[in-house]
Design an enzyme around this catalytic site. Sequence first.
Site, PDB file in Angstrom:
ATOM      1  N   HIS A 160       0.809  -1.228   0.000  1.00 50.04           N
ATOM      2  CA  HIS A 160       0.000   0.000   0.000  1.00 50.04           C
ATOM      3  C   HIS A 160       0.840   1.275   0.000  1.00 50.04           C
ATOM      4  CE1 HIS A 160      -3.556  -2.317   0.108  1.00 50.04           C
ATOM      5  NE2 HIS A 160      -3.577  -2.587   1.392  1.00 50.04           N
ATOM      6  N   HIS A 216      -9.741   1.759   0.962  1.00 53.47           N
ATOM      7  CA  HIS A 216      -9.673   0.488   1.689  1.00 53.47           C
ATOM      8  C   HIS A 216     -10.822   0.351   2.699  1.00 53.47           C
ATOM      9  CE1 HIS A 216      -7.880  -3.103   3.375  1.00 53.47           C
ATOM     10  NE2 HIS A 216      -6.842  -2.999   2.566  1.00 53.47           N
ATOM     11  N   GLU A 240     -11.433  -3.403  -3.185  1.00 54.74           N
ATOM     12  CA  GLU A 240     -10.493  -2.345  -3.538  1.00 54.74           C
ATOM     13  C   GLU A 240     -10.267  -2.310  -5.054  1.00 54.74           C
ATOM     14  OE1 GLU A 240      -6.963  -3.163  -1.010  1.00 54.74           O
ATOM     15  OE2 GLU A 240      -8.347  -4.582  -0.070  1.00 54.74           O
TER      16      GLU A 240
END
Length: 346
Positions: free
Chosen positions: A102, A173, A309
């Site tokens: 991420h 998220h 996502e």
Amino acid sequence: MQLSKDLGYVARASKVIALTNSNGMKILLSTLGASWISCILPMPNEKRDVLLGSPNMAAQMVQGVYLGATVGRVANRIANGRFSLDGRQYTLTTNQGEHCLHGGEDNFSYRVWRVTQVNQQEAIFSLTSDDGDQGFPGELQAEVRYILTDENKVIIDYRTQVSKRCPVNLTNHAYFNLAGEDSVKTALEHDLQLAATHYLPTDKNGIPTGEWRDVTDTFFDFRRKKRIGYDFLQDDDQKAAGGYDHAMIFDPELTDGEKIVASVFSPDGDVRMDIATTMPSMQIYTGNYLISVPGKSRYYTPFSGIALETQFPPDAVNHPEWGEQYNGVSQPNQVYHQKTSYQFSF
């Protein structure tokens, strides 16, 4: 841009923004991570919050499961924290063992974004990430716009621009539980329909093997509505991840930002959420590692919610064989625009 790690500073700098529509639907947003922290539906007999979230800002600052956050500069995993572009190798900060997850150790979910509230139904978050931030090349200008329509649709609109060639892959998220974040019913009791033709098998660390596997005759086939828990942990790919935590590849004809690519249904069938996107894939994550996470009403445990996502596939920058439309590499000084919308029916 390296913002202060001092939690007191972050608490003082963080703000919460509320958007409401004419039907009484309300969403809460935070400048910490440009996060979507609540989604409150005016049900006939209750106001139901269908997003998992932290009980307060102090908990949001230290939770490590990205509750509702905008993640980047590159969502999902980059193997070994390295990639090459134009003959040069880049080394990133790593935060999942030897891998970059991420966006790295100090990713965008930990930053305080600037915010402008346009009106009661729209807010814009912006962030500048310097050249070399977390190891990525080029300065990045990022803007995330949230819109709550009177049709009970939440639109997240992303605009980015870099000064050097660089992979860019922002996503949200949020973890959804359409029975309510306080419900004992889990993601596994929801139904899912997903217009994905392939999924990406991974190793035990969630790194794609490189194969695109046709979902036909697999437990990853959600082209017809299916209870998420029906075929749960019934194959080696799920067992390695503790559940679903895989990228699903859409039919490109559906990713125009208007056509529905995924629908989620609450256990009792009283809430439906339809997702449309311009992104080519979606990471389906059933919250396998939500272990005693402090939440608004209780501690969250595995499968308390599902994350959906929308993004470019994980580690795509290291898989040029997948094609340019999937690698997420931005060219310098061009403005890129992506959007994902969540339509709620209840």
